[in-house]
Motif scaffolding. Sequence first.
Motif, PDB file in Angstrom:
ATOM      1  N   VAL A 157       0.984  -1.258  -0.167  1.00 51.05           N
ATOM      2  CA  VAL A 157      -0.084   0.029  -0.001  1.00 51.05           C
ATOM      3  C   VAL A 157       0.900   1.277   0.019  1.00 51.05           C
ATOM      4  O   VAL A 157       1.765   1.378   0.680  1.00 51.05           O
ATOM      5  CB  VAL A 157      -0.845  -0.094   1.307  1.00 51.05           C
ATOM      6  N   ASN A 158       0.404   2.079  -0.872  1.00 52.49           N
ATOM      7  CA  ASN A 158       1.219   3.395  -0.975  1.00 52.49           C
ATOM      8  C   ASN A 158       0.277   4.679  -0.817  1.00 52.49           C
ATOM      9  O   ASN A 158      -0.772   4.518  -1.723  1.00 52.49           O
ATOM     10  CB  ASN A 158       2.162   3.544  -2.391  1.00 52.49           C
ATOM     11  N   ILE A 159       0.440   5.347   0.033  1.00 49.71           N
ATOM     12  CA  ILE A 159      -0.618   6.714   0.108  1.00 49.71           C
ATOM     13  C   ILE A 159       0.530   7.857   0.487  1.00 49.71           C
ATOM     14  O   ILE A 159       1.327   7.908   1.260  1.00 49.71           O
ATOM     15  CB  ILE A 159      -1.761   6.343   1.145  1.00 49.71           C
ATOM     16  N   ASP A 160      -0.264   9.209  -0.117  1.00 50.38           N
ATOM     17  CA  ASP A 160       0.454  10.161   0.329  1.00 50.38           C
ATOM     18  C   ASP A 160      -0.753  11.329   0.291  1.00 50.38           C
ATOM     19  O   ASP A 160      -1.358  11.660  -0.662  1.00 50.38           O
ATOM     20  CB  ASP A 160       1.336  10.704  -0.801  1.00 50.38           C
ATOM     21  N   ILE A 161      -0.677  11.730   1.538  1.00 48.34           N
ATOM     22  CA  ILE A 161      -1.854  12.760   1.726  1.00 48.34           C
ATOM     23  C   ILE A 161      -1.334  13.975   2.280  1.00 48.34           C
ATOM     24  O   ILE A 161      -0.421  13.955   3.181  1.00 48.34           O
ATOM     25  CB  ILE A 161      -3.244  12.439   2.872  1.00 48.34           C
ATOM     26  N   GLY A 162      -1.514  15.188   1.529  1.00 48.75           N
ATOM     27  CA  GLY A 162      -0.881  16.429   1.969  1.00 48.75           C
ATOM     28  C   GLY A 162      -1.636  17.304   3.175  1.00 48.75           C
ATOM     29  O   GLY A 162      -2.834  16.854   3.325  1.00 48.75           O
ATOM     30  N   PRO A 163      -1.207  18.177   3.770  1.00 47.63           N
ATOM     31  CA  PRO A 163      -1.830  18.991   4.586  1.00 47.63           C
ATOM     32  C   PRO A 163      -3.109  19.649   4.289  1.00 47.63           C
ATOM     33  O   PRO A 163      -3.072  20.227   3.092  1.00 47.63           O
ATOM     34  CB  PRO A 163      -0.686  20.066   5.130  1.00 47.63           C
ATOM     35  N   GLY A 164      -4.215  19.718   4.907  1.00 46.93           N
ATOM     36  CA  GLY A 164      -5.205  20.124   4.607  1.00 46.93           C
ATOM     37  C   GLY A 164      -6.228  19.502   3.666  1.00 46.93           C
ATOM     38  O   GLY A 164      -7.155  19.967   3.383  1.00 46.93           O
ATOM     39  N   GLU A 165      -5.758  18.241   3.181  1.00 45.98           N
ATOM     40  CA  GLU A 165      -6.383  17.293   2.281  1.00 45.98           C
ATOM     41  C   GLU A 165      -7.681  16.847   3.094  1.00 45.98           C
ATOM     42  O   GLU A 165      -7.443  16.442   4.402  1.00 45.98           O
ATOM     43  CB  GLU A 165      -5.653  16.218   1.770  1.00 45.98           C
ATOM     44  N   LYS A 166      -8.788  16.369   2.707  1.00 47.35           N
ATOM     45  CA  LYS A 166      -9.968  15.663   3.045  1.00 47.35           C
ATOM     46  C   LYS A 166     -10.251  14.586   2.094  1.00 47.35           C
ATOM     47  O   LYS A 166     -10.618  14.827   0.779  1.00 47.35           O
ATOM     48  CB  LYS A 166     -11.105  16.679   3.131  1.00 47.35           C
ATOM     49  N   VAL A 167     -10.101  13.481   2.564  1.00 42.20           N
ATOM     50  CA  VAL A 167      -9.917  12.138   1.511  1.00 42.20           C
ATOM     51  C   VAL A 167     -10.810  11.100   2.041  1.00 42.20           C
ATOM     52  O   VAL A 167     -10.953  10.580   3.226  1.00 42.20           O
ATOM     53  CB  VAL A 167      -8.589  11.690   1.580  1.00 42.20           C
ATOM     54  N   ALA A 168     -11.761  10.530   1.239  1.00 35.63           N
ATOM     55  CA  ALA A 168     -12.750   9.619   1.636  1.00 35.63           C
ATOM     56  C   ALA A 168     -11.740   8.331   1.197  1.00 35.63           C
ATOM     57  O   ALA A 168     -10.986   7.949   0.261  1.00 35.63           O
ATOM     58  CB  ALA A 168     -13.912   9.487   0.623  1.00 35.63           C
ATOM     59  N   PHE A 169     -12.000   7.391   1.918  1.00 36.97           N
ATOM     60  CA  PHE A 169     -11.307   6.019   2.165  1.00 36.97           C
ATOM     61  C   PHE A 169     -12.412   4.870   1.814  1.00 36.97           C
ATOM     62  O   PHE A 169     -13.450   4.797   2.863  1.00 36.97           O
ATOM     63  CB  PHE A 169     -10.667   5.751   3.462  1.00 36.97           C
ATOM     64  N   VAL A 170     -12.400   4.314   0.924  1.00 38.17           N
ATOM     65  CA  VAL A 170     -13.561   3.430   0.574  1.00 38.17           C
ATOM     66  C   VAL A 170     -13.052   2.025  -0.128  1.00 38.17           C
ATOM     67  O   VAL A 170     -11.814   1.743  -0.136  1.00 38.17           O
ATOM     68  CB  VAL A 170     -14.548   3.738  -0.818  1.00 38.17           C
TER      69      VAL A 170
END
Length: 271
Positions: free
Chosen positions: A44-57
């Motif tokens: 698994v590879n994930i990159d989430i930046g500051p201030g991001e709102k991400v749905a996880f499905v």
Amino acid sequence: MKSSEILCYGKACDHPRKSGTAALKVENVSFTYPGQNTEVLQGVNIDIGPGEKVAFVGPNGAGKSTLMNLILGLEPLNHGTISVFGHDAQSCRHRVSMVPQKNSVDWHFPVTVRQVVTMGRYVHLGWFKKPGKEDSEAVDKAMETMEITNIANRQVGELSGGQQQRVMLARTLAHDADLMLLDEPLNHVDIATQELIFHTIEDLCQGGKSVLVSTHDLGILTVHFSRALFLDKSIIADGPVKEVLTPENIARAYGFEFHKDKELSPWLNGY
């Protein structure tokens, strides 16, 4: 309330946020539970930046909750790395908070709303230091935000499902973490609570916080999110919601076979 759900991990670290780094970076993470042979997560590879709102499905058993537990340090990593704002996640637990699935919490534990919200401050205090003025103010502000000040002294087991979820989110707000994980926060809550949760998340992200929300409610994605991660042991898709919620991915998530000659668009209109 289960100790694993209190989510306070002793003394907070002093590592500052490194500018220009991801809020959350998951690199080549694979995981197998002890005594089992089947991998729950695969590369698994994930990159989430500051201030991001991400749905996880993803479907049940896809590994969403497991990955959140790994980010929190509730499970040891088998393979790969996880970092938060440029630091190893294990050394920056005070920067991460979580709203767990409602059914994972012991609601019969004799504790008041205020006591639960105050648990969000323990990660900054440790186990032996008493909450001070700053902590009390953080708790008051969190309860006010989630509109539960009027039930501060009630036992959590007496509350409705929506009220209980507001309490758990208030606890997370009191924590004041930079990265927030919400595991199925919309299950069994009323519409007013759902709207309050999304309004709060929006305000947090505008303030620079990063939020990852696990959900099975695909209908909310196009309204409340611009990015979605589709997980099924590995990352199947990552990007704009409409690119991730393809008929093929939805068919896979819900366990039916997709045929290109079948028209799914009427079923997807609500999504």
